[in-house]
Design a protein around this motif. Sequence first.
Motif, PDB file in Angstrom:
ATOM      1  N   VAL A   1       0.851  -1.191   0.000  1.00 13.02           N
ATOM      2  CA  VAL A   1       0.000   0.000   0.000  1.00 13.02           C
ATOM      3  C   VAL A   1       0.886   1.240   0.000  1.00 13.02           C
ATOM      4  O   VAL A   1       1.833   1.339   0.786  1.00 13.02           O
ATOM      5  CB  VAL A   1      -0.923   0.001   1.233  1.00 13.02           C
ATOM      6  CG1 VAL A   1      -1.824   1.238   1.224  1.00 13.02           C
ATOM      7  CG2 VAL A   1      -1.762  -1.274   1.274  1.00 13.02           C
TER       8      VAL A   1
ATOM      9  N   ARG B   1      -7.137   3.182   4.216  1.00  9.47           N
ATOM     10  CA  ARG B   1      -6.487   2.925   2.934  1.00  9.47           C
ATOM     11  C   ARG B   1      -5.957   1.484   2.883  1.00  9.47           C
ATOM     12  O   ARG B   1      -6.094   0.798   1.859  1.00  9.47           O
ATOM     13  CB  ARG B   1      -5.339   3.905   2.706  1.00  9.47           C
ATOM     14  CG  ARG B   1      -4.735   3.777   1.302  1.00  9.47           C
ATOM     15  CD  ARG B   1      -3.607   4.772   1.068  1.00  9.47           C
ATOM     16  NE  ARG B   1      -4.053   6.154   1.154  1.00  9.47           N
ATOM     17  CZ  ARG B   1      -3.267   7.210   0.966  1.00  9.47           C
ATOM     18  NH1 ARG B   1      -1.978   7.024   0.677  1.00  9.47           N
ATOM     19  NH2 ARG B   1      -3.751   8.428   1.070  1.00  9.47           N
TER      20      ARG B   1
ATOM     21  N   GLN C   1      -7.192   7.568   8.414  1.00  9.90           N
ATOM     22  CA  GLN C   1      -7.013   7.610   6.961  1.00  9.90           C
ATOM     23  C   GLN C   1      -6.074   6.506   6.492  1.00  9.90           C
ATOM     24  O   GLN C   1      -6.342   5.831   5.493  1.00  9.90           O
ATOM     25  CB  GLN C   1      -6.491   8.977   6.533  1.00  9.90           C
ATOM     26  CG  GLN C   1      -7.499  10.106   6.655  1.00  9.90           C
ATOM     27  CD  GLN C   1      -6.903  11.446   6.262  1.00  9.90           C
ATOM     28  OE1 GLN C   1      -5.726  11.553   5.884  1.00  9.90           O
ATOM     29  NE2 GLN C   1      -7.696  12.500   6.359  1.00  9.90           N
TER      30      GLN C   1
END
Length: 260
Positions: free
Chosen positions: A196, A217, A213
């Motif tokens: 990621v 993700r 956040q």
Amino acid sequence: MEGNSVVRRHAETVGPYMRFAVLLVYPMVSLLFRRRWAGLDRIPATGPAIVAVNHISYADPLIFARFIWDAGRVPRYLAKESLFRLPFFLGRIVTGAGQIPVHRETADAAQALQGAVAALGRGEVVLIYPEGTVTRDPDFWPMQAKTGVARLALLAPGVPVVPVGQWGAQWFLDVYSRRFRPWPRKQITIRAGAPVDLSDFAGSEPDSEVLRQMTDRIMVAVRDLVAETRGEQPPAEFHPRPAPGQHAPRRRPRARDGRR
């Protein structure tokens, strides 16, 4: 097994307790499950990595440990500290196999992850279930995760965070539905994805907004791998986490049971 899934040889030193655990788990997983591994090459062959995977069954740790072993790495789980005090030699095996205790009672979140940071510093692969427990989503999609995986990523800058989606173990064992069906053998699919991209968070302070956040993700990447495996469209929102002390509702599993 399917594409990019050639089993690697181990470059890491494997101690006697881990060898003993492997001798128990490896044939057990072979006996109980039909396996489809995808993306073994996404797990770094050497060096540190954080591997984030969805949680669908209490059987997950045994199965996923086999996946990581087949990727040529030694699995190091983040585990509740209480597991290291299990009776009948079990706690000794967990400790001797190099698993990582999480001291959840500490008020300092960074201190709770100190063992994981040290393991990454030694070049090890740390496995984490960001949800913290088996998902409460009625259709087994990932639920909203805790933010520990993001905090660990900030404490270990530059270490790749590899998302993994898994599917199938819930048909074997689902405690919340009182379901245990070892036969016929269930098909387990585990699919690792590309790391990621969290580069835009480099140097960020671990405030609640940043942690949420980053976590979301990571979990979107995990959820998308699950959706790819299932061949289904995932829900737009993550299922909410249960309130502390709230008992999970009993599921009503759909007719399909993993035989496909």
